[in-house]
Scaffold this motif. Sequence first.
Motif, PDB file in Angstrom:
ATOM      1  N   SER A 283     -26.964  16.154  -9.199  1.00 51.50           N
ATOM      2  CA  SER A 283     -28.187  16.685  -9.424  1.00 51.50           C
ATOM      3  C   SER A 283     -29.171  16.300  -8.169  1.00 51.50           C
ATOM      4  O   SER A 283     -29.975  16.898  -7.976  1.00 51.50           O
ATOM      5  CB  SER A 283     -28.755  16.284 -10.895  1.00 51.50           C
ATOM      6  OG  SER A 283     -28.834  14.820 -10.827  1.00 51.50           O
ATOM      7  N   ALA A 284     -29.126  15.147  -7.699  1.00 44.68           N
ATOM      8  CA  ALA A 284     -30.340  14.663  -6.879  1.00 44.68           C
ATOM      9  C   ALA A 284     -30.185  15.112  -5.691  1.00 44.68           C
ATOM     10  O   ALA A 284     -31.138  15.529  -4.960  1.00 44.68           O
ATOM     11  CB  ALA A 284     -30.273  13.255  -6.746  1.00 44.68           C
ATOM     12  N   ALA A 285     -28.598  15.439  -5.290  1.00 48.08           N
ATOM     13  CA  ALA A 285     -28.159  15.919  -4.011  1.00 48.08           C
ATOM     14  C   ALA A 285     -28.650  17.493  -4.200  1.00 48.08           C
ATOM     15  O   ALA A 285     -28.989  18.175  -2.990  1.00 48.08           O
ATOM     16  CB  ALA A 285     -27.032  15.657  -3.460  1.00 48.08           C
ATOM     17  N   ALA A 286     -28.461  18.189  -5.047  1.00 48.57           N
ATOM     18  CA  ALA A 286     -28.659  19.651  -5.486  1.00 48.57           C
ATOM     19  C   ALA A 286     -30.323  19.707  -5.168  1.00 48.57           C
ATOM     20  O   ALA A 286     -30.614  20.579  -4.468  1.00 48.57           O
ATOM     21  CB  ALA A 286     -28.209  19.884  -6.781  1.00 48.57           C
ATOM     22  N   ALA A 287     -31.088  18.698  -6.108  1.00 46.65           N
ATOM     23  CA  ALA A 287     -32.329  19.166  -5.890  1.00 46.65           C
ATOM     24  C   ALA A 287     -32.944  18.916  -4.264  1.00 46.65           C
ATOM     25  O   ALA A 287     -33.915  19.486  -3.850  1.00 46.65           O
ATOM     26  CB  ALA A 287     -32.947  17.865  -6.742  1.00 46.65           C
ATOM     27  N   ALA A 288     -32.176  17.803  -3.385  1.00 47.34           N
ATOM     28  CA  ALA A 288     -32.589  17.846  -2.136  1.00 47.34           C
ATOM     29  C   ALA A 288     -32.308  19.001  -1.528  1.00 47.34           C
ATOM     30  O   ALA A 288     -33.266  19.465  -0.717  1.00 47.34           O
ATOM     31  CB  ALA A 288     -31.950  16.562  -1.418  1.00 47.34           C
ATOM     32  N   ALA A 289     -31.250  19.496  -1.679  1.00 51.95           N
ATOM     33  CA  ALA A 289     -30.854  20.735  -0.988  1.00 51.95           C
ATOM     34  C   ALA A 289     -31.737  21.834  -1.610  1.00 51.95           C
ATOM     35  O   ALA A 289     -32.313  22.763  -0.835  1.00 51.95           O
ATOM     36  CB  ALA A 289     -29.391  21.048  -1.382  1.00 51.95           C
ATOM     37  N   LEU A 356     -24.365  11.639  -2.104  1.00 51.81           N
ATOM     38  CA  LEU A 356     -24.940  11.402  -2.981  1.00 51.81           C
ATOM     39  C   LEU A 356     -25.503   9.682  -2.780  1.00 51.81           C
ATOM     40  O   LEU A 356     -26.338   9.602  -3.314  1.00 51.81           O
ATOM     41  CB  LEU A 356     -24.241  11.583  -4.202  1.00 51.81           C
ATOM     42  CG  LEU A 356     -24.727  11.538  -5.684  1.00 51.81           C
ATOM     43  CD1 LEU A 356     -25.961  12.439  -5.590  1.00 51.81           C
ATOM     44  CD2 LEU A 356     -23.851  11.601  -6.579  1.00 51.81           C
ATOM     45  N   ALA A 357     -24.359   8.886  -2.569  1.00 54.48           N
ATOM     46  CA  ALA A 357     -24.708   7.350  -2.671  1.00 54.48           C
ATOM     47  C   ALA A 357     -25.676   7.210  -1.367  1.00 54.48           C
ATOM     48  O   ALA A 357     -26.808   6.563  -1.577  1.00 54.48           O
ATOM     49  CB  ALA A 357     -23.421   6.688  -2.342  1.00 54.48           C
ATOM     50  N   MET A 358     -25.515   7.941  -0.350  1.00 52.48           N
ATOM     51  CA  MET A 358     -26.588   7.710   0.870  1.00 52.48           C
ATOM     52  C   MET A 358     -27.870   8.131   0.445  1.00 52.48           C
ATOM     53  O   MET A 358     -28.957   7.425   0.632  1.00 52.48           O
ATOM     54  CB  MET A 358     -26.005   8.635   1.919  1.00 52.48           C
ATOM     55  CG  MET A 358     -26.929   8.574   3.338  1.00 52.48           C
ATOM     56  SD  MET A 358     -26.324   9.187   4.833  1.00 52.48           S
ATOM     57  CE  MET A 358     -26.745  11.023   4.307  1.00 52.48           C
ATOM     58  N   SER A 359     -28.063   9.110  -0.137  1.00 54.99           N
ATOM     59  CA  SER A 359     -29.439   9.837  -0.657  1.00 54.99           C
ATOM     60  C   SER A 359     -30.108   8.940  -1.490  1.00 54.99           C
ATOM     61  O   SER A 359     -31.378   8.919  -1.673  1.00 54.99           O
ATOM     62  CB  SER A 359     -29.389  11.306  -1.153  1.00 54.99           C
ATOM     63  OG  SER A 359     -28.667  11.310  -2.470  1.00 54.99           O
ATOM     64  N   HIS A 360     -29.385   8.180  -2.435  1.00 54.13           N
ATOM     65  CA  HIS A 360     -30.076   7.254  -3.489  1.00 54.13           C
ATOM     66  C   HIS A 360     -30.122   5.886  -3.134  1.00 54.13           C
ATOM     67  O   HIS A 360     -31.021   5.207  -3.433  1.00 54.13           O
ATOM     68  CB  HIS A 360     -28.998   7.205  -4.683  1.00 54.13           C
ATOM     69  CG  HIS A 360     -29.303   8.641  -5.582  1.00 54.13           C
ATOM     70  ND1 HIS A 360     -30.432   9.065  -6.088  1.00 54.13           N
ATOM     71  CD2 HIS A 360     -28.311   9.212  -6.192  1.00 54.13           C
ATOM     72  CE1 HIS A 360     -30.275  10.040  -6.579  1.00 54.13           C
ATOM     73  NE2 HIS A 360     -29.148  10.307  -6.877  1.00 54.13           N
ATOM     74  N   VAL A 373     -28.461   3.117   4.960  1.00 53.49           N
ATOM     75  CA  VAL A 373     -27.200   3.573   4.575  1.00 53.49           C
ATOM     76  C   VAL A 373     -27.303   4.792   5.479  1.00 53.49           C
ATOM     77  O   VAL A 373     -27.929   5.799   5.209  1.00 53.49           O
ATOM     78  CB  VAL A 373     -26.938   3.795   2.994  1.00 53.49           C
ATOM     79  CG1 VAL A 373     -25.582   4.362   2.864  1.00 53.49           C
ATOM     80  CG2 VAL A 373     -27.259   2.579   2.281  1.00 53.49           C
ATOM     81  N   THR A 374     -26.140   5.237   6.299  1.00 56.50           N
ATOM     82  CA  THR A 374     -25.969   6.309   7.204  1.00 56.50           C
ATOM     83  C   THR A 374     -24.250   6.800   6.947  1.00 56.50           C
ATOM     84  O   THR A 374     -23.642   5.901   6.664  1.00 56.50           O
ATOM     85  CB  THR A 374     -26.038   6.141   8.705  1.00 56.50           C
ATOM     86  OG1 THR A 374     -25.379   5.095   9.038  1.00 56.50           O
ATOM     87  CG2 THR A 374     -27.688   5.682   8.877  1.00 56.50           C
ATOM     88  N   ASN A 415     -24.952  11.315 -15.924  1.00 58.35           N
ATOM     89  CA  ASN A 415     -25.937  10.170 -15.865  1.00 58.35           C
ATOM     90  C   ASN A 415     -26.159   9.492 -14.532  1.00 58.35           C
ATOM     91  O   ASN A 415     -25.929   8.291 -14.693  1.00 58.35           O
ATOM     92  CB  ASN A 415     -25.259   9.151 -16.962  1.00 58.35           C
ATOM     93  CG  ASN A 415     -25.213   9.888 -18.346  1.00 58.35           C
ATOM     94  OD1 ASN A 415     -26.301  10.589 -18.735  1.00 58.35           O
ATOM     95  ND2 ASN A 415     -24.313   9.598 -19.216  1.00 58.35           N
ATOM     96  N   ILE A 416     -26.269  10.262 -13.592  1.00 53.48           N
ATOM     97  CA  ILE A 416     -26.475   9.826 -12.172  1.00 53.48           C
ATOM     98  C   ILE A 416     -27.812   9.910 -12.019  1.00 53.48           C
ATOM     99  O   ILE A 416     -28.390  10.904 -11.831  1.00 53.48           O
ATOM    100  CB  ILE A 416     -25.760  10.690 -11.155  1.00 53.48           C
ATOM    101  CG1 ILE A 416     -24.156  10.313 -11.445  1.00 53.48           C
ATOM    102  CG2 ILE A 416     -26.183  10.285  -9.793  1.00 53.48           C
ATOM    103  CD1 ILE A 416     -23.119  11.221 -10.600  1.00 53.48           C
TER     104      ILE A 416
END
Length: 497
Positions: A283-289, A356-360, A373-374, A415-416
Amino acid sequence: MDGDVAVGVKRGSDELNMYGSSPNSMTANGSDSKKQRLDESPPSRVLHIRKLPSEVSETEVIALGLPFGKVTNILMLKGKNQAFLELGTEEAAITMVNYYTAVTPQVRNTPVFIQYSNHKELKTDSALNQRAQAVLQAVSAVQDGSSPSSDPGVLDLAPPPSPVLRIIIDNMFYPVTLDVLQQIFSKFGTVMKIITFTKNNQFQALLQFSDPVNAQQAKLSLDGQNIYNSCCTLRIDFSKLVNLNVKYNNDKSRDYTRPDLPTGDGESTNKDHSLLGAISPLSAAAAAAAAAGRVALSGSGVSGVLLASNLNEEMVTPQSLFTLFGVYGDVQRVKILYNKKDSALIQLSDGNQAQLAMSHLNGQKVFGKVMRVTLSKHQTVALPREGLDDQLLTKDFSGSPLHRFKKPGSKNFQNIFPPSATLHLSNIRDGVGEEDLRLLFSNSGGTVKAFKFFQDRKMALIQMSSVEEAIQALMDLHNYDMGGNHHLKVSFSKSTI
């Protein structure tokens, strides 16, 4: 090839801000000469787009730029699979390039390359480009809400019939929730109501915008896009309905204009899944996109290996990194670098989990230092030869029972959340009380600010005084043995107490 990992764009200060990296960590991450050559063009509102699929339409190229601002000109070079796109302002072009540095743009599921053009503006008055101009006029008319003056046969952009879209999700490998749809579509305008349902074994949704023009823009940009890499494809049409009647606000339907609505039959919002937020894996990555209106996340060609740098070398261990990065994906291997112990390579199951891990986690404070983190140029983390790793810097976790995402559709996908000061605890052993847990968590070096049991006392929320303390507690206490074969499960919560 590593070049596919990042979009071909101007490198330099923009990218370093994007990742917040030091120049050294960029070099460690494989910044090669090919990318250096792309440094040469300064920012321009004209963007050069390469490697387009041969059957691409003007509309699809314009849709790449739409979410960032007004598109003022386009030049298609069909024979070369290239195009030039001119945006209204240089700021819009910079935002677009920065965004596509982190998320690979895709047209028809093909990664494309975007970089600044040497041209400051496009001069396109030739007869060859008339069709593109007509399309641009039509799209601009939709953006401005007027009717297009160009030949309507060029593009199906008659006045939009309805503010309500009917969305079908094909190839649904991960659950897609109402929250994810709201995040993706609200980039195009105010989302007022959503109803989700299953029909003919297909997940569908009706989504109402405040304005039909917004519905048309969303359909233009998102129809045929994937929410997650290679799956959850959006198929979008206008609905025959012009207004949705929402009776309940729960995880199936919502009226954002009426927060006072009841939750409906037994769908109490205190039920564990709604409280934790039924939200899906990326979801967070989807939101960023979604923030750029391009939904597809490029797992293709993206390595599942991350480089974490600026770590506290006195404190960090493979196990602590496994536990922290394991919140966002199944960590297979961790290697702390022998000659640079403030850096580590972390290999996850796939590129989506790595992104996902990088974005968070990029920019979070861990053991008192801001972690960077890259994406790494490495495709895998190599294990040391027998007997060579006397400092135990490399660990293989592929057989770990602690992977959270092994089962497709697992509840853990819902629950991420980003790191937060509030932690969600589950699998609490009978008889363990609030004081026991407060003591346990304050012993990990933090201050417990608030605590709340769920009704069944098997789950609880615990709030630390900072995100850094919560990260520390999660690394220390996830899988903590409470006795009687009860291992405590700890994750970040989106709720506060």
